[in-house]
Design a protein around this motif. Structure first.
Motif, PDB file in Angstrom:
ATOM      1  N   GLN A 278      34.869  88.812  37.942  1.00  0.00           N
ATOM      2  CA  GLN A 278      34.002  88.384  39.032  1.00  0.00           C
ATOM      3  C   GLN A 278      32.921  87.448  38.486  1.00  0.00           C
ATOM      4  OE1 GLN A 278      32.475  91.715  41.293  1.00  0.00           O
ATOM      5  NE2 GLN A 278      34.454  92.780  41.212  1.00  0.00           N
ATOM      6  N   PRO A 279      32.575  86.408  39.233  1.00  0.00           N
ATOM      7  CA  PRO A 279      31.623  85.397  38.715  1.00  0.00           C
ATOM      8  C   PRO A 279      30.332  85.984  38.142  1.00  0.00           C
ATOM      9  CG  PRO A 279      32.585  84.638  40.770  1.00  0.00           C
ATOM     10  CD  PRO A 279      33.071  86.042  40.568  1.00  0.00           C
TER      11      PRO A 279
ATOM     12  N   LEU B 114      29.064  85.676  34.209  1.00  0.00           N
ATOM     13  CA  LEU B 114      27.761  85.145  33.796  1.00  0.00           C
ATOM     14  C   LEU B 114      27.042  86.109  32.861  1.00  0.00           C
ATOM     15  CD1 LEU B 114      26.410  83.534  37.105  1.00  0.00           C
ATOM     16  CD2 LEU B 114      27.085  82.345  35.002  1.00  0.00           C
TER      17      LEU B 114
END
Length: 509
Positions: free
Chosen positions: A16-17, A21
């Motif tokens: 998931q983004p 990150l």
């Protein structure tokens, strides 16, 4: 098959983004602190822990795992270009890597270190994926006396084998056990060792001790030994014959990568094994196996002496996670800080972790695969950036660390007493470094001490105070026998390591 399905679900979470990150942030920060001499993953995790309280458990642990893996990668850069290991596990890399940099082959040394770290980290994570569930199946049947035996092994090996002196290591361990007992006795509800100070009734927070020892103590120690003038960094190397890895370099590196992986991973799973021992064993193995002109290069810049130890270094990092996740036992200072992070979220690593928090564990393991790819991408093209980081003036760097240490310590409980504890522990950490006392045993003992006390009392209550019950199971006999063998092997390795550290200097001369 179920484990593979769980791993795929872990990848779905870790990909998931927002988690990507967090992983990128962790590996970037980890690589940066690995590059800087004297600043390791344990210090960084300790400094960031108060800041990450607002994160959910999965996000925080992905950041910390990225810092851990990144720190293993980054240590090679400062070893090769500065001949000053950022982490103790990178000392062996400096023996050959810096010699390669001096003859203009720094780029090749950095490349074999980065690629070897990627290969070893990936293979070791695969081994972690399949080995952890197997260990959990056995560990779930262990009783209190079995866990007492495991913790005794952890205490003795970490106290006796970390650092140059057994007595100093055991003294550090004893001090950590004492600090861990400060507060209220769980059985009698009576205060102990608080000296009547209300702020100590809830015990000494392990984050304060870790920040004090690793950050404040290190900053004071470096300030006392700070050398003036700019830091001289070796050139990465440009021109004909000084570029990245040649075909011959690849041919000489791929076997050391694999050998280093399978040396580092099992040693990383052993208390006080860790990356330091595995890198030395890998270097010794490569030196023994080298033939002809390749053998003559040892002590003058042999690429095998960089490839093998760096692979062992990163494989050991994955190995350390095996006892942490399956048994709840940290074997390094960084693993101890990760255990504290779990406990902050009311999660106790151990045999039941994969049942009670399966989604978190598999997302964490999946993030290690992703982090390894990120680290390879970060390390090869951004060598110039890491070199710039090496040139940050030390006064600015350690001033920033002191500010973060103070803010982080105060944010734990927003109590002035915590700053007093931080200062006392920091001064203690300074004197421990000054006189050669290792700080890692103190942190590990402080975290494991209360857990050991609970299991020991439970064992004695079940056996009605029969001490013989502590060695009454086949598992305890196996563990204590392994302890004897481990001590014998470790002292032999230390003797060989001391002899070998002197040998290359004679060859180079």
């Amino acid at each position: 098959m179920d484990n593979l399905n769980l791993l795929m679900e872990g990848f779905a979470t870790a990909a998931q983004p927002i988690y990507l990150l967090y992983a990128l942030f962790g590996v970037f920060v980890g690589t940066a602190v690995g590059v800087l001499p004297g600043i390791g993953p344990a210090m960084t995790v300790a400094l960031l822990m108060p800041i990450t309280y607002s994160l959910e458990p999965t996000a925080a642990l992905i950041v910390f795992a990225g810092i851990y893996y990144g720190g293993m990668y980054g240590g090679s850069t400062t070893s090769i270009l500065l001949n000053t290991p950022g982490e103790s596990a990178s000392i062996v890399t400096a023996l050959e890597g810096n010699k390669m940099a001096k003859v203009g082959r720094g780029a090749a040394a950095l490349a074999t270190a980065a690629i070897g770290s990627f290969v070893a980290g990936t293979i070791a994570t695969v081994l972690l994926t399949f080995l952890a569930p197997v260990i959990v199946e056995y560990a779930i049947n262990l009783g209190p006396v079995d866990f007492v035996a495991l913790m005794v092994v952890a205490f003795l090996t970490i106290g006796a084998l970390l650092g140059s002196s057994v007595l100093r290591g055991m003294a550090s361990l004893t001090l950590g056990l004492f600090i861990g007992l400060v507060g209220v006795d769980d059985t009698t509800a009576q205060q102990r060792y608080t000296m009547g100070v209300p702020g100590l009734a809830d015990g000494v927070d392990v984050v304060l001790v870790a920040v004090g020892l690793f950050a404040l103590g290190e900053a004071l120690y470096v300030a006392g030994r700070l050398r003036r003038g700019p830091v001289e960094v070796m050139s990465v190397g440009k021109g004909k014959g000084t570029g990245w890895m040649t075909r011959d370099d690849w041919g000489r590196s791929w076997k050391p990568w694999l050998r280093g992986t399978f040396i580092g991973f099992p040693i990383g799973t052993v208390p006080a094994g860790g990356a330091d021992v595995s890198t030395f064993l890998s270097y010794a193995a490569e030196r023994k196996l080298a033939k002809g002109k390749n053998r003559k290069e040892f002590g003058r810049g042999a690429i095998e002496g960089v490839a093998g130890p760096e692979a062992a270094n990163n494989a050991a990092a994955a190995g350390v996670l095996v006892p942490l996740l399956t048994l709840g036992i940290p074997t390094t200072a960084t693993a101890a800080m990760m255990l504290t992070a779990f406990q902050r979220y009311q999660i106790q690593p151990g045999p039941l972790l994969m049942e009670t928090n399966a989604a978190l564990v598999w997302a964490l393991i999946a993030s290690l695969y992703i982090g390894n790819v990120m680290l390879l991408v970060l390390n090869l093209p951004l060598v110039g950036l890491w070199v710039k980081i090496l040139q940050i003036p030390r006064p600015y760097l350690y001033s920033g660390i002191l500010v973060f240490a103070g803010l982080g310590a105060y944010s734990v409980n927003f109590a002035t007493m915590d700053l007093v504890i931080l200062l006392v522990v920091g001064i203690l950490g300074f004197f421990m470094r000054q006189y050669g006392y290792p700080v890692a045993p103190m942190v590990v003992a402080m975290i494991l001490g209360p857990m050991f006390e609970v299991q020991l009392r439970r064992s004695l209550q079940i056996s009605q105070n029969d001490l013989g019950a502590l060695v009454s199971t086949p598992f305890t006999w196996f563990v204590y026998s392994a302890l004897v063998l481990l001590f014998a092997a470790s002292f032999w390795i230390k003797k060989r390591q001391k002899a070998m550290e002197e040998e290359p200097l004679e060859v180079a001369a």
